[in-house]
Design a protein around this motif. Structure first.
Motif, PDB file in Angstrom:
ATOM      1  N   MET A   3      86.269 -31.702 115.230  1.00 15.38           N
ATOM      2  CA  MET A   3      84.859 -31.899 114.975  1.00 15.38           C
ATOM      3  C   MET A   3      84.091 -31.003 115.922  1.00 15.38           C
ATOM      4  O   MET A   3      84.217 -31.114 117.136  1.00 15.38           O
ATOM      5  N   ASN A   4      83.373 -30.090 115.413  1.00 17.61           N
ATOM      6  CA  ASN A   4      82.642 -29.152 116.237  1.00 17.61           C
ATOM      7  C   ASN A   4      81.272 -29.700 116.578  1.00 17.61           C
ATOM      8  O   ASN A   4      80.596 -30.271 115.751  1.00 17.61           O
ATOM      9  N   SER A   5      80.833 -29.466 117.814  1.00 20.87           N
ATOM     10  CA  SER A   5      79.492 -29.903 118.197  1.00 20.87           C
ATOM     11  C   SER A   5      78.505 -28.786 117.997  1.00 20.87           C
ATOM     12  O   SER A   5      78.856 -27.606 117.999  1.00 20.87           O
ATOM     13  N   LEU A   6      77.251 -29.153 117.851  1.00 21.28           N
ATOM     14  CA  LEU A   6      76.191 -28.170 117.681  1.00 21.28           C
ATOM     15  C   LEU A   6      75.871 -27.557 119.029  1.00 21.28           C
ATOM     16  O   LEU A   6      75.520 -28.238 119.978  1.00 21.28           O
ATOM     17  N   TRP A  53      61.027 -31.983 108.923  1.00 17.15           N
ATOM     18  CA  TRP A  53      60.342 -33.256 108.650  1.00 17.15           C
ATOM     19  C   TRP A  53      61.294 -34.399 109.028  1.00 17.15           C
ATOM     20  O   TRP A  53      61.792 -35.121 108.145  1.00 17.15           O
ATOM     21  N   PRO A  54      61.615 -34.591 110.292  1.00 19.40           N
ATOM     22  CA  PRO A  54      62.678 -35.539 110.663  1.00 19.40           C
ATOM     23  C   PRO A  54      62.376 -36.984 110.363  1.00 19.40           C
ATOM     24  O   PRO A  54      63.291 -37.789 110.244  1.00 19.40           O
ATOM     25  N   PRO A 108      74.831 -28.321 112.313  1.00 22.08           N
ATOM     26  CA  PRO A 108      75.370 -29.670 112.529  1.00 22.08           C
ATOM     27  C   PRO A 108      76.398 -30.016 111.460  1.00 22.08           C
ATOM     28  O   PRO A 108      76.274 -29.610 110.309  1.00 22.08           O
ATOM     29  N   GLN A 109      77.388 -30.754 111.861  1.00 26.21           N
ATOM     30  CA  GLN A 109      78.461 -31.108 110.953  1.00 26.21           C
ATOM     31  C   GLN A 109      78.102 -32.372 110.175  1.00 26.21           C
ATOM     32  O   GLN A 109      77.532 -33.310 110.733  1.00 26.21           O
ATOM     33  N   LEU A 154      70.207 -35.815 111.103  1.00 26.08           N
ATOM     34  CA  LEU A 154      71.175 -34.740 111.331  1.00 26.08           C
ATOM     35  C   LEU A 154      70.891 -33.974 112.621  1.00 26.08           C
ATOM     36  O   LEU A 154      71.807 -33.575 113.333  1.00 26.08           O
ATOM     37  N   GLN A 155      69.611 -33.756 112.905  1.00 30.91           N
ATOM     38  CA  GLN A 155      69.272 -32.957 114.071  1.00 30.91           C
ATOM     39  C   GLN A 155      69.453 -33.730 115.373  1.00 30.91           C
ATOM     40  O   GLN A 155      69.464 -33.127 116.450  1.00 30.91           O
ATOM     41  N   HIS A 156      69.581 -35.051 115.293  1.00 27.63           N
ATOM     42  CA  HIS A 156      69.660 -35.852 116.514  1.00 27.63           C
ATOM     43  C   HIS A 156      71.079 -35.950 117.055  1.00 27.63           C
ATOM     44  O   HIS A 156      71.275 -35.958 118.280  1.00 27.63           O
ATOM     45  N   PHE A 157      72.074 -36.028 116.184  1.00 29.19           N
ATOM     46  CA  PHE A 157      73.450 -36.256 116.623  1.00 29.19           C
ATOM     47  C   PHE A 157      74.193 -34.925 116.709  1.00 29.19           C
ATOM     48  O   PHE A 157      74.495 -34.289 115.693  1.00 29.19           O
TER      49      PHE A 157
END
Length: 485
Positions: free
Chosen positions: A1-4, A65-66, A126-127, A179-182
């Motif tokens: 699992m790759n991190s951002l 638009w989170p 992000p994955q 998605l942008q948070h994790f």
């Protein structure tokens, strides 16, 4: 699992004749400032920092638009404005291209003042393994916004509600917006196709293609869908995961709460239905989410469909008799081209047959209302099924005293019946209404018709309809005597 990877620390991004000053949030062409709205600047920053790579439309919307539910048309409008402002395509210079069925890509060379250009090429998206959303989510903006705000602070959130209310839809939309948070991704794990013999942790690790040690170090969100039939196993899984992985969060869907430590429960109500007194105008009726969904799906099936004043009463009746359930409303709206509004309304007495076919691309339990109810009914005990069937003779809300008066018997004494009614409520097959100190239970119309069919097949329908009628007569007589006294 790759991190951002962290975004580049460059303070100025340069492409063509432009300099994008990130901290000041302005774009200069020489000494001239380009005028752009905040959303357009957000979109441009996402694309420029990922220059040379395709960014999906869903990813762009989730980043820009989170906490809002936004349609793709909004994104297209801002992209068009960006292209005009940058002179995209003039003199042969392209900046933003559309990659069909994929997304957008910034294709001009980019340089950052404080980092080498190669840094842009090492960025990773992000994955996730979330499915593409085929239709907008209607009537859930506030609730989804609340989930998005709470989940980063809550280790475990469970969305509960009856069959067809849209638990999976809401969970997936909230996951998109997070998605942008994790940093290590958002991962969907569907439990609907497995049984209690499958080790759940093994299933999770296989879905994520990782090992337990790696997972425990991740900053990720797991979306565990359809947990109701594996509650005991899910409790064990969650206790192990949440105990060993301090940066892991879980969003679960289940028709009843999992009753695990740290669990926050979000009950998902049906969509809003207009009151009978709120039929004064199309605009007033369209302010209710159940009607919005019906009209949206009807337009998708019948070109030029519009809600007229003469349709308001019928559409309100359709939404009411379908309990405001999104799945039922979608399935009914799909019949508009064949039956028209009056035809759909006329078929509601046989609603399970009317709602028998949905999107063929949907999972089986979402292809028809009967399939969704089969999923719940098939996981009840024999005693729970018997009580659910017999309670279907109540067309209105009822008290426990009424349930005992109508359906209890030597094999189903009052104490057992009370416990079974509470279990059915916990499993979202009965809704609970509190009026002062009195609790009342109500069965959704679609559920009642399903249970009534099962009662008819058992051969007991006529008997319990007679018992219900006698109970009503006795109650009315007793009330009359009391009033006379």
């Amino acid at each position: 699992m790759n991190s951002l990877n962290d975004l580049s620390s460059a303070s100025v991004l340069r492409f063509g004749p432009y300099a994008f000053h990130l901290r000041q949030r302005l774009i200069l062409e020489g000494d001239r400032q380009l005028r752009m709205g905040g959303r357009a600047l957000d979109i441009l920053q996402v694309l420029v920092e990922r220059a040379g790579r395709v960014v999906s439309k869903e990813r762009l919307i989730a980043l820009v638009w989170p906490t809002s539910v936004v349609e793709e048309i909004n994104l297209r409008v801002h992209i068009a404005a960006l292209r005009r402002a940058l002179g995209d395509g003039e003199n042969g210079q392209r900046y933003i291209i559309n990659v069909p069925q994929c997304g957008y890509s910034f294709v001009a060379p980019v340089q950052g003042d404080s980092v080498p250009q190669v840094a842009f090429e090492t960025l990773q998206a992000p994955q996730h393994n979330l499915p593409a959303r085929l239709t907008p989510v209607t009537g859930r903006d506030s609730l989804i916004g609340g989930l998005v705000r709470q989940l980063p602070l809550s280790r475990l959130m469970t969305i509960t509600g009856p069959a067809g209310v849209g638990k999976t839809t809401v969970a997936l939309r909230a996951a998109e917006l997070l998605l942008q948070h994790f940093a290590d991704g958002v991962w969907l794990v569907d439990f609907s196709q497995i049984d209690s013999s499958t080790p759940l942790l093994e299933h999770v690790l296989r879905t994520l293609d990782t090992d337990f040690t790696t997972l425990t170090a991740c900053h990720a969100l797991l979306v565990l869908d359809n947990c109701e039939h594996l509650r005991e196993a899910c409790r064990g899984l969650l206790e192990k995961l949440l105990g060993a992985a301090p940066r892991l969060s879980v969003l679960a869907t289940s028709r009843q709460a999992l009753q695990v430590g740290l669990e926050n429960v979000q009950q998902l109500p049906p969509l809003a239905i207009p009151k009978s007194t709120a039929l004064n105008s199309v605009e007033e009726v369209m302010s209710h989410s159940a009607v919005q969904l019906f009209v949206s799906r009807a337009r998708a099936r019948q070109q030029g469909f519009s809600l007229r004043e003469q349709d308001l009463k019928a559409v309100r009746d359709i939404c009411r008799r379908l309990d405001g359930l999104p799945l039922a409303i979608e399935l009914a709206a799909a019949k508009i081209d064949a039956l028209a509004i009056v035809g759909v309304q006329a078929q509601l007495d046989n609603c399970l047959q009317l709602l028998s076919h949905g999107r063929r691309t949907a999972v089986s339990r979402h292809q028809s209302m009967k399939a969704a109810l089969d999923w719940s009914y098939g996981r009840l005990s024999d005693a729970e099924r018997q009580v659910l069937q017999r309670l279907s003779v109540f067309k209105m809300a009822f008290t426990l005293d009424a349930a005992i008066g109508v359906i209890s018997c030597a094999r189903l004494p009052a104490s057992t019946l009370v416990a079974l009614v509470e279990q059915l409520a916990d499993k979202s097959l009965l809704s609970v209404e509190r009026r002062g100190a009195v609790l009342r239970y109500r069965m959704l119309n679609t559920t009642r018709r399903y249970a009534c069919e099962q009662l008819a097949h058992s051969g007991e329908l006529n008997d319990f309809e007679r018992r219900h009628a006698r109970y009503i007569d006795r109650t009315r007589w007793a009330s009359g005597v009391q009033l006379a006294v």
